[in-house]
Design a protein around this motif. Structure first.
Motif, PDB file in Angstrom:
ATOM      1  N   UNK A  28       0.796  -1.230   0.000  1.00 30.34           N
ATOM      2  CA  UNK A  28       0.000   0.000   0.000  1.00 30.34           C
ATOM      3  C   UNK A  28       0.831   1.284   0.000  1.00 30.34           C
ATOM      4  N   UNK A  29       2.014   1.253   0.564  1.00 30.41           N
ATOM      5  CA  UNK A  29       2.830   2.475   0.639  1.00 30.41           C
ATOM      6  C   UNK A  29       3.953   2.402  -0.394  1.00 30.41           C
ATOM      7  N   UNK A  30       3.737   3.054  -1.517  1.00 34.67           N
ATOM      8  CA  UNK A  30       4.652   2.966  -2.647  1.00 34.67           C
ATOM      9  C   UNK A  30       6.037   3.517  -2.312  1.00 34.67           C
ATOM     10  N   UNK A  31       6.125   4.429  -1.371  1.00 37.64           N
ATOM     11  CA  UNK A  31       7.425   4.989  -0.991  1.00 37.64           C
ATOM     12  C   UNK A  31       8.388   3.883  -0.559  1.00 37.64           C
ATOM     13  N   UNK A  32       7.917   2.967   0.281  1.00 42.37           N
ATOM     14  CA  UNK A  32       8.766   1.889   0.772  1.00 42.37           C
ATOM     15  C   UNK A  32       9.021   0.835  -0.307  1.00 42.37           C
ATOM     16  N   UNK A  33       8.049   0.621  -1.169  1.00 40.66           N
ATOM     17  CA  UNK A  33       8.220  -0.339  -2.260  1.00 40.66           C
ATOM     18  C   UNK A  33       9.301   0.167  -3.214  1.00 40.66           C
ATOM     19  N   UNK A  34       9.207   1.437  -3.601  1.00 46.88           N
ATOM     20  CA  UNK A  34      10.205   2.022  -4.493  1.00 46.88           C
ATOM     21  C   UNK A  34      11.592   1.991  -3.850  1.00 46.88           C
ATOM     22  N   UNK A  35      11.655   2.319  -2.596  1.00 48.37           N
ATOM     23  CA  UNK A  35      12.925   2.292  -1.872  1.00 48.37           C
ATOM     24  C   UNK A  35      13.516   0.884  -1.863  1.00 48.37           C
ATOM     25  N   UNK A  36      12.685  -0.109  -1.609  1.00 49.68           N
ATOM     26  CA  UNK A  36      13.142  -1.499  -1.579  1.00 49.68           C
ATOM     27  C   UNK A  36      13.688  -1.923  -2.937  1.00 49.68           C
ATOM     28  N   UNK A  37      13.016  -1.548  -4.003  1.00 50.93           N
ATOM     29  CA  UNK A  37      13.506  -1.881  -5.341  1.00 50.93           C
ATOM     30  C   UNK A  37      14.838  -1.199  -5.622  1.00 50.93           C
ATOM     31  N   UNK A  38      14.973   0.043  -5.220  1.00 52.67           N
ATOM     32  CA  UNK A  38      16.230   0.756  -5.411  1.00 52.67           C
ATOM     33  C   UNK A  38      17.376   0.098  -4.667  1.00 52.67           C
ATOM     34  N   UNK A  39      17.123  -0.311  -3.445  1.00 53.43           N
ATOM     35  CA  UNK A  39      18.156  -0.972  -2.637  1.00 53.43           C
ATOM     36  C   UNK A  39      18.529  -2.329  -3.243  1.00 53.43           C
ATOM     37  N   UNK A  40      17.532  -3.076  -3.690  1.00 54.64           N
ATOM     38  CA  UNK A  40      17.806  -4.380  -4.322  1.00 54.64           C
ATOM     39  C   UNK A  40      18.649  -4.194  -5.586  1.00 54.64           C
ATOM     40  N   UNK A  41      18.348  -3.172  -6.368  1.00 48.32           N
ATOM     41  CA  UNK A  41      19.117  -2.895  -7.584  1.00 48.32           C
ATOM     42  C   UNK A  41      20.565  -2.546  -7.234  1.00 48.32           C
ATOM     43  N   UNK A  42      20.752  -1.796  -6.172  1.00 48.72           N
ATOM     44  CA  UNK A  42      22.121  -1.489  -5.733  1.00 48.72           C
ATOM     45  C   UNK A  42      22.865  -2.767  -5.345  1.00 48.72           C
ATOM     46  N   UNK A  43      22.153  -3.728  -4.786  1.00 54.46           N
ATOM     47  CA  UNK A  43      22.770  -5.020  -4.474  1.00 54.46           C
ATOM     48  C   UNK A  43      23.236  -5.742  -5.724  1.00 54.46           C
ATOM     49  N   UNK A  44      22.445  -5.663  -6.784  1.00 48.30           N
ATOM     50  CA  UNK A  44      22.835  -6.263  -8.064  1.00 48.30           C
ATOM     51  C   UNK A  44      24.096  -5.579  -8.596  1.00 48.30           C
ATOM     52  N   UNK A  45      24.123  -4.249  -8.537  1.00 50.04           N
ATOM     53  CA  UNK A  45      25.302  -3.510  -9.001  1.00 50.04           C
ATOM     54  C   UNK A  45      26.531  -3.838  -8.159  1.00 50.04           C
ATOM     55  N   UNK A  46      26.342  -3.989  -6.860  1.00 49.57           N
ATOM     56  CA  UNK A  46      27.452  -4.351  -5.976  1.00 49.57           C
ATOM     57  C   UNK A  46      27.990  -5.739  -6.343  1.00 49.57           C
ATOM     58  N   UNK A  47      27.096  -6.669  -6.644  1.00 49.09           N
ATOM     59  CA  UNK A  47      27.517  -8.014  -7.029  1.00 49.09           C
ATOM     60  C   UNK A  47      28.347  -7.975  -8.316  1.00 49.09           C
ATOM     61  N   UNK A  48      27.920  -7.158  -9.269  1.00 54.49           N
ATOM     62  CA  UNK A  48      28.682  -7.033 -10.514  1.00 54.49           C
ATOM     63  C   UNK A  48      30.043  -6.418 -10.222  1.00 54.49           C
ATOM     64  N   UNK A  49      30.077  -5.382  -9.395  1.00 51.39           N
ATOM     65  CA  UNK A  49      31.349  -4.761  -9.027  1.00 51.39           C
ATOM     66  C   UNK A  49      32.290  -5.745  -8.373  1.00 51.39           C
ATOM     67  N   UNK A  50      31.791  -6.536  -7.438  1.00 50.16           N
ATOM     68  CA  UNK A  50      32.622  -7.553  -6.772  1.00 50.16           C
ATOM     69  C   UNK A  50      33.123  -8.586  -7.780  1.00 50.16           C
ATOM     70  N   UNK A  51      32.259  -8.999  -8.684  1.00 54.05           N
ATOM     71  CA  UNK A  51      32.608  -9.967  -9.727  1.00 54.05           C
ATOM     72  C   UNK A  51      33.735  -9.413 -10.609  1.00 54.05           C
ATOM     73  N   UNK A  52      33.618  -8.153 -10.997  1.00 54.02           N
ATOM     74  CA  UNK A  52      34.636  -7.542 -11.861  1.00 54.02           C
ATOM     75  C   UNK A  52      35.971  -7.382 -11.138  1.00 54.02           C
ATOM     76  N   UNK A  53      35.917  -7.043  -9.859  1.00 55.77           N
ATOM     77  CA  UNK A  53      37.154  -6.918  -9.076  1.00 55.77           C
ATOM     78  C   UNK A  53      37.876  -8.268  -9.015  1.00 55.77           C
ATOM     79  N   UNK A  54      37.110  -9.355  -8.844  1.00 58.95           N
ATOM     80  CA  UNK A  54      37.707 -10.699  -8.849  1.00 58.95           C
ATOM     81  C   UNK A  54      38.361 -11.016 -10.192  1.00 58.95           C
ATOM     82  N   UNK A  55      37.881 -10.374 -11.235  1.00 63.84           N
ATOM     83  CA  UNK A  55      38.417 -10.590 -12.583  1.00 63.84           C
ATOM     84  C   UNK A  55      39.564  -9.629 -12.903  1.00 63.84           C
ATOM     85  N   UNK A  56      39.992  -8.831 -11.929  1.00 65.58           N
ATOM     86  CA  UNK A  56      41.142  -7.968 -12.120  1.00 65.58           C
ATOM     87  C   UNK A  56      40.839  -6.528 -12.491  1.00 65.58           C
ATOM     88  N   UNK A  57      39.585  -6.154 -12.515  1.00 66.08           N
ATOM     89  CA  UNK A  57      39.226  -4.763 -12.810  1.00 66.08           C
ATOM     90  C   UNK A  57      39.507  -3.926 -11.563  1.00 66.08           C
TER      91      UNK A  57
END
Length: 127
Positions: A28-57
């Motif tokens: 019912x409260x879209x503010x928290x839903x949008x926030x949750x999606x944003x945080x989850x997306x940042x987790x995906x980006x963090x995972x990619x960053x960690x993956x790339x660092x392991x690959x020498x980037x």
């Protein structure tokens, strides 16, 4: 200080989502839903960053824009574009539809999107 991990982002996203309130299988409260999606997306980006660092980037060479993330996944991924395809889907689900537009409110849809994010993060973390 707690370590910043992709899994921790997902935990924080679920915590934000728990504040959204439920009614008839919808949040019912879209503010928290949008926030949750944003945080989850940042987790995906963090995972990619960690993956790339392991690959020498280097830390300074990590992607900063969507096109750079796509290019990096194409270059460093060995899954014939599957990871890139999954990332593109997550970008549209989590960032565009969930966070930016706030279009995703159904509990089942939100759960499916978060599960996809968790699976993607798991694939990158296992590498």
């Amino acid at each position: 200080m707690k370590k910043e991990t992709p899994q921790r982002y997902l935990e924080n996203a679920k915590e934000a989502l728990s504040k959204a309130g439920l009614e008839d299988n919808y949040y019912t409260d879209i503010k928290y839903v949008k926030s949750a999606f944003g945080i989850a997306y940042l987790g995906v980006l963090k995972a990619i960053g960690d993956y790339l660092i392991k690959r020498g980037v280097g830390q300074r060479e990590l992607p900063r824009r969507i096109e750079e993330y796509q290019k990096a996944l194409k270059k460093y991924s060995v899954h014939n574009g599957k990871l890139l395809g999954q990332f593109n889907a997550l970008y549209h689900e989590l960032h565009i539809a969930g966070y930016y537009h706030g279009d995703l409110r159904s509990i089942d849809t939100v759960k499916a999107s978060f599960k996809s994010a968790k699976d993607f993060i798991g694939k990158l973390s296992a590498k």
